[in-house]
Scaffold this active site. Sequence first.
Site, PDB file in Angstrom:
ATOM      1  N   LYS A 124       0.878  -1.167   0.000  1.00 56.99           N
ATOM      2  CA  LYS A 124       0.000   0.000   0.000  1.00 56.99           C
ATOM      3  C   LYS A 124       0.915   1.216   0.000  1.00 56.99           C
ATOM      4  CE  LYS A 124      -3.473   2.625   2.387  1.00 56.99           C
ATOM      5  NZ  LYS A 124      -3.844   3.150   3.709  1.00 56.99           N
ATOM      6  N   GLY A 185      -8.417   9.349   9.279  1.00 54.11           N
ATOM      7  CA  GLY A 185      -8.775   9.440  10.685  1.00 54.11           C
ATOM      8  C   GLY A 185      -9.723  10.559  11.049  1.00 54.11           C
TER       9      GLY A 185
END
Length: 281
Positions: A124, A185
């Site tokens: 990733k 987040g």
Amino acid sequence: MHILYNKYLLISLKDFVMFSNDLCIAGRSFKSRLMLGTGKYKSLKDAKESIYLSSTSIVTVAVRRAQKTKLLGSSNLVDGLDWKRLWLLPNTAGCQTAAEAIRVAVLGREMAKKLGQENNNFVKLEVIPDSKYLFPDPLGTLKAAEYLIKKNFDVLPYINADPLLAKQLEDLGCSTIMPLASPIGSGQGLQNLFNLKIIIRNSKIPVIIDAGIATPSDASKVMELGAEAVLVNTAVAQAGSSAQMAIAMKLAIKAGRLAYLADRILAKNTAQASSTNYGIL
């Protein structure tokens, strides 16, 4: 918690399996379309239980965090997971430049090998110089992706919801596109929905929505639009009950995928009666 899990098992998943198919990335098939992160959990126990209850197939681990934990001799979630059942997705979180990301990607591949996943070339790719909003660097991402693909990595790049960048990365040979729904987040949910729709519509490789997902309804919505999978971390890790939220995300993603395959009705500007006037006395 296992009682709760068994209760949810009463919902027949055979109906879902009958109409669905596996997630396919770089020629490898995965049963679950929910990917989970491993950061921000309140405890190792919380993390392990949530990962188990989510039925995820792919778990992403920040290589730098894992390496630091090893050096400090701290308890390590990586060592406590069943890597015969789970597939490791190493990520380059914390890298600010393409060069840093490339170095960490190589470390991630070595980590996968040590866990017994000799053929795991997944990474990733995150290149994030912005410390406040954590927006990824498009130029650095392109540069690192091009290099890593030449080195036989299966690159899953984390990007802004930019349709042109998504297509450029696809043309380079990336295995997926991972656009953000909103900043990492933040819990802001689907702030880039219009662009996400374009990326999904234009892409010939899997689109995995990553970052900003706050609720199961967010996850279900993007799956209904045709996203292939969703990656969630904070929404599960920081929930009041991480385990229950992991189950909720799992079910929402299954429902969203099935709704997408079912092909929803067209929206209309006027009402339309459920039954016709035919046969009314």
